[in-house]
Design an enzyme around this catalytic site. Structure first.
Site, mmCIF file in Angstrom:
data_model
loop_
_atom_site.group_PDB
_atom_site.id
_atom_site.type_symbol
_atom_site.label_atom_id
_atom_site.label_comp_id
_atom_site.label_asym_id
_atom_site.label_seq_id
_atom_site.Cartn_x
_atom_site.Cartn_y
_atom_site.Cartn_z
ATOM 1 N N CYS A 1 0.830 -1.201 0.000
ATOM 2 C CA CYS A 1 0.000 0.000 0.000
ATOM 3 C C CYS A 1 0.867 1.255 0.000
ATOM 4 C CB CYS A 1 -0.929 -0.018 1.209
ATOM 5 S SG CYS A 1 -1.982 1.431 1.280
ATOM 6 N N CYS B 1 -0.491 4.140 2.083
ATOM 7 C CA CYS B 1 -0.324 3.986 3.536
ATOM 8 C C CYS B 1 1.129 4.224 3.961
ATOM 9 C CB CYS B 1 -0.676 2.573 3.992
ATOM 10 S SG CYS B 1 -2.075 1.818 3.201
ATOM 11 N N ASP B 2 2.060 3.671 3.210
ATOM 12 C CA ASP B 2 3.426 3.564 3.718
ATOM 13 C C ASP B 2 4.469 4.412 2.994
ATOM 14 O OD1 ASP B 2 2.512 1.731 5.596
ATOM 15 O OD2 ASP B 2 2.761 0.043 4.234
#
Ligand code: NDP
Length: 325
Positions: free
Chosen positions: A144, A147-148
């Site tokens: 992701c 997200c990261d």
């Protein structure tokens, strides 16, 4: 007790609502349904907590100005659902009969009957399946970028894949990383022309085609430090030092149990109406709703999954009311 006897259920056993899946869509649906006194049963599958449970810091979920760890966020949702009376059970669906009223869900050792169902079984990221990749999930390996990506500011990383997801991730990650290697196993790309051209024109993205990853390096250090790759055209093997390893090779929606009983698209996602109603041959299936990534190939965010979970629970309430409950 015989298996047949165990499977028998009485009218009192009929649930008002069963929620398949305990990620943020399922748990948000559970919070709403439990607060409406519907005593939802949430079935946790092979990935309890869903994709959030394998994420690290979540910085874009509203209400957490300093961010929150994915597992903590989903654990809080679970506590909140249980506080209002939701029950959570592990289970693996063996068979479902959506034509019956009540709906019948066969979990092997137990059959659950319910007036309504929310399918919130999510989508699982597709992984390469290398042991080194699996060992380093959350330690530099991620599926992701949204997200990261932030954790890789000023670092070098790679993205695996040749479709739109990989192009989108690679372009997005150039906001943080100083260099992005786009590694693709084939020579031709599935990505749309415009996305591919945009990625190819980017000065920070280097394309390596006909290239497969043999190993993610850093298992002993518990942190990605590089990759060993092989060019399948020349057989040349080499190592590249980098800190982040992003998968962009697609997702697999967890809806195959419903094939034939509900409309799924060519990749197996539920074709939802208004993001919440399920259909069969275009007609809404009474009492069967869906939420989260199992019906969403576009946004795939925790907050959108929670949003559709809320919508599904509100539709369940409305449906039960209309049917005299
Ligand atoms: P795709 O199926 O389009 O592409 C998957 C890619 O991953 C392919 O290049 C494939 O390689 C590669 N791949 C699959 N399995 C492996 C493996 N085991 N090892 C190495 N490589 C592998 O998936 P996407 O998620 O990219 O896209 C899905 C859909 O979503 C598409 O319709 C896409 O257009 C859409 N989408 C649209 C976006 C947008 O418009 N902004 C953004 C993201 C997705 P190979 O080609 O060799 O098979």
């Amino acid at each position: 007790m015989s298996e047949a006897a165990q499977k028998e259920s009485t009218a009192e056993d009929i649930r008002d609502v069963v929620i398949l899946g305990s990620g943020c869509s399922g748990l948000t649906a559970a919070i709403y349904a439990a607060r409406s006194n519907l005593k939802p049963l949430v079935i946790e599958g092979h990935e309890p907590g869903g994709q959030l449970s394998v994420t690290t810091l979540v910085e874009n979920f509203p209400g957490w100005p300093d961010g929150v760890q994915g597992p903590e966020l989903v654990e809080n949702m679970r506590k909140q659902a249980e506080k209002f009376g939701a029950e959570l059970e592990m289970g693996h669906l063996v068979n479902a009969d959506l034509n019956k009223a009540p709906i019948e869900l066969d979990f092997g050792s137990k059959t659950v009957r319910t007036r309504t169902l929310i399918v919130a079984s999510g989508a699982s990221a597709r992984w390469l399946g290398l042991p080194s990749e699996q060992a380093l999930i959350g330690h530099g390996v991620s599926s992701c970028a949204t997200c990261d990506g932030f954790f890789f500011s000023g670092k070098e990383i790679c993205v695996i894949g040749g479709g739109d997801s990989a192009m989108e991730e690679a372009i997005f990650l150039t906001r943080f990383a100083t260099k992005v290697y786009l590694i693709h196993r084939s020579a031709a790309f599935r990505a749309s022309k415009i996305m591919l051209e945009r990625a190819m024109a980017h000065p920070s993205i280097e394309f390596l085609t006909n290239t497969i990853v043999e190993e993610v390096l850093g298992v002993e250090e518990k942190e990605v430090r590089g990759i060993r790759i092989r060019n399948t055209a020349t057989n040349e093997v080499r190592e590249i030092g980098l800190s982040g390893f992003f998968l962009g090779i697609g997702h697999i929606p967890n809806a195959k149990f419903f094939a034939g009983q509900m409309d799924l698209d060519e990749d197996g996602y539920i074709v939802s109406k208004d993001n919440v109603f399920t259909t069969l041959q275009g007609k809404v299936i009474p009492g069967v709703f869906c939420a989260g990534d199992v019906q969403d190939r576009r946004y795939r965010q925790a907050i959108t999954a929670s949003g559709t979970g809320c919508m599904a629970a509100l539709e369940v309430e409305k449906y039960l009311e209309e049917h005299g409950r």
